[in-house]
Design an enzyme around this catalytic site. Structure first.
Site, PDB file in Angstrom:
ATOM      1  N   ASP A   7       0.866  -1.174   0.000  1.00 37.27           N
ATOM      2  CA  ASP A   7       0.000   0.000   0.000  1.00 37.27           C
ATOM      3  C   ASP A   7       0.909   1.232   0.000  1.00 37.27           C
ATOM      4  O   ASP A   7       2.108   1.130   0.287  1.00 37.27           O
ATOM      5  CB  ASP A   7      -0.896  -0.025   1.238  1.00 37.27           C
ATOM      6  CG  ASP A   7      -1.708   1.241   1.399  1.00 37.27           C
ATOM      7  OD1 ASP A   7      -2.386   1.641   0.438  1.00 37.27           O
ATOM      8  OD2 ASP A   7      -1.636   1.848   2.484  1.00 37.27           O
ATOM      9  N   ASP A   9      -0.109   5.154   1.000  1.00 37.90           N
ATOM     10  CA  ASP A   9      -0.305   6.150   2.051  1.00 37.90           C
ATOM     11  C   ASP A   9      -0.322   5.505   3.435  1.00 37.90           C
ATOM     12  O   ASP A   9      -1.155   4.647   3.719  1.00 37.90           O
ATOM     13  CB  ASP A   9      -1.614   6.914   1.824  1.00 37.90           C
ATOM     14  CG  ASP A   9      -1.577   7.747   0.551  1.00 37.90           C
ATOM     15  OD1 ASP A   9      -0.699   8.614   0.460  1.00 37.90           O
ATOM     16  OD2 ASP A   9      -2.404   7.509  -0.345  1.00 37.90           O
TER      17      ASP A   9
END
Length: 213
Positions: A7, A9
């Site tokens: 991922d 953020d």
């Protein structure tokens, strides 16, 4: 292990505080206040859901596309000034590369925002990048991770996902992937096929392999 997916953020880079800063600026333009509690509702979500929530909270009569543009422009402006890679992320990326494991970046952010981050992190460190522009449904739907696996010719059950949010964990789990969760703003519970740690510094390639059936 067919592939490992990061991922972006809050997991790869410390950008959640940047999101809070830009969301606060945009909400001021909408004539309303914004708090970390508001932000917590949106962790791991899409720009569409973020804008919809901000307009609902503010009650402002502004078009969603205008607000999305303010958000995107603000994020790109800030991220191009530099963003901090989360502790342990670079080391894990290098270790995976050394072992020849394909690596992907899978984010609910728009391509323009991901590109701004990758200018600092290095686009060449990832074999595939999947953003909100590449799918019909973003996390918590499994489509982003299923798309990344398909692009690499990988079996989802032979892939490990690194996530920080419940939305991302739900997407990875629904896709059939094993998960390492490094919770940021919201808690994530341990579960079968899921390792919960406080930092990527606690994770080695062997730990990822051990999660696979």
């Amino acid at each position: 292990m067919d592939a490992v997916f990061f991922d972006m953020d809050g997991l790869l880079v410390d950008s959640e505080r940047v999101w809070l800063e830009i969301e606060t600026e945009v909400m001021a333009r909408l004539g309303a206040a914004w708090t970390p509690e508001h932000q917590a509702h949106l962790v791991g979500g899409s720009m569409e859901s973020t804008v919809g929530y901000m307009l609902a909270v503010s009650g402002a009569d502004v078009g969603p596309q205008t607000v999305a543009s303010w958000m995107t422009d603000g994020m790109v402006r800030r991220l191009t000034q530099g963003v901090r890679v989360m502790p342990g992320a670079s080391e894990l990326l290098d270790a995976l590369r050394d072992e020849g494991v394909p690596v992907g970046l899978v984010t609910s952010s728009l391509k323009e925002i991901a590109d701004a981050v990758l200018k600092g992190v290095g686009r060449d460190r990832f074999d595939v990048v999947v953003t909100a522009d590449d799918v019909m449904r973003t996390k918590p739907d499994p489509e982003p991770y299923l798309t990344a696996a398909r692009l690499l010719g990988a079996e989802p059950v032979r892939c490990v996902v690194l996530e920080d949010s419940p939305n991302g964990v739900a997407a990875a789990t629904a896709a059939g992937c094993a998960v390492v969760a490094v919770p940021s703003l919201l808690p994530v519970e341990a579960a079968p096929g899921r390792l919960v740690v406080s930092s990527l510094q606690e994770v080695a390639v062997a730990d990822l392999r051990a999660l696979l059936p």
